[in-house]
Design an enzyme around this catalytic site. Structure first.
Site, PDB file in Angstrom:
ATOM      1  CD  GLU A 291      -1.370   0.121   3.665  1.00  0.00           C
ATOM      2  OE1 GLU A 291      -2.513  -0.304   3.409  1.00  0.00           O
ATOM      3  OE2 GLU A 291      -1.023   0.525   4.782  1.00  0.00           O
TER       4      GLU A 291
ATOM      5  CG  HIS B  77       7.958  -6.383  -0.067  1.00  0.00           C
ATOM      6  ND1 HIS B  77       6.826  -5.763   0.406  1.00  0.00           N
ATOM      7  CD2 HIS B  77       8.106  -7.508   0.670  1.00  0.00           C
ATOM      8  CE1 HIS B  77       6.316  -6.481   1.402  1.00  0.00           C
ATOM      9  NE2 HIS B  77       7.078  -7.544   1.591  1.00  0.00           N
TER      10      HIS B  77
ATOM     11  CB  CYS C 255       8.227  -1.107  -3.171  1.00  0.00           C
ATOM     12  SG  CYS C 255       8.082  -1.973  -1.609  1.00  0.00           S
TER      13      CYS C 255
HETATM   14 ZN    ZN Z   1       6.359  -0.772  -0.753  1.00  0.00          ZN
END
Ligand code: ZN
Length: 191
Positions: A80, A148, A150
């Site tokens: 998120e 992840h 990210c």
């Molecule tokens: Zn992240």
């Protein structure tokens, strides 16, 4: 997904493409807003589901005092903070209290919480909490191992790092031996 929401998403994606200097009407991109909206419909489909919905009547009376473990349930979710995917595997264990659950239901419970915007820690806790609530076992243990995007795609570039989270309830929290038994089953075959 409601039609109104889907249309809104499509126009936002088109706007985003324009904002980064793209021509959202060129051939390769013309259908992109629609594709993205459709994908998102799937990515967030967990919001509309509760564990009770997927379980129906797949709870069975059974005298069983051994830990039940389902390993390597794969999942895909969206972080998120960056709206980028994180994906990995979940291991779920529980010690039944006169009730067991249909095996195929546990991956579906994982997906309910994976298919929404998430942080891994919360997802882990929600899976444990849901099983505790619907199954009322003597205890539940959940481990999530995920990578992840990210972290992998952005400046940090820790490409090989995995994040591991766990949540324990009931006997898995109170009894170290039960917890260790679960961990031994999960790590078996990994070395
Ligand atoms: Zn992240």
């Amino acid at each position: 997904m409601e039609k109104k929401i889907k249309e809104k998403l499509k126009s936002l994606v088109a706007e985003m493409l324009e904002a980064i200097g793209e021509d959202s009407t060129r051939q390769g991109l013309a259908k992109t807003p629609d594709r993205v909206a459709k994908s998102w419909d799937y990515f967030i489909s967990g919001y509309n589901l509760s564990p009770e919905d997927v379980i129906n009547d797949a709870l069975f009376e059974e005298e069983c005092d051994e830990i039940v473990v389902i390993k390597n349930i794969d999942f895909f979710s969206l972080c998120e903070h960056h709206l980028l995917p994180f994906k990995g595997i979940t291991h779920v264990g529980y010690l039944p209290d006169k009730k067991i659950i249909g095996l195929s239901k546990i991956p579906r419970i994982v997906d309910i919480y994976a298919r929404r915007l998430q942080v891994q820690e919360r997802m882990t806790n929600q899976i444990a909490g849901a099983l505790q609530k619907v199954l009322k076992p003597k205890g539940v243990a959940v481990i999530v191992e995920a990578e992840h995007l990210c972290m992998q795609m952005r400046g940090v570039e820790k490409k090989a790092s995995f994040m591991v989270t766990s949540a324990v309830r009931g006997v898995f929290k109170e009894n170290q031996k039960t917890r260790e038994e679960f961990l031994a089953i999960v790590s078996k075959g990994k070395e």
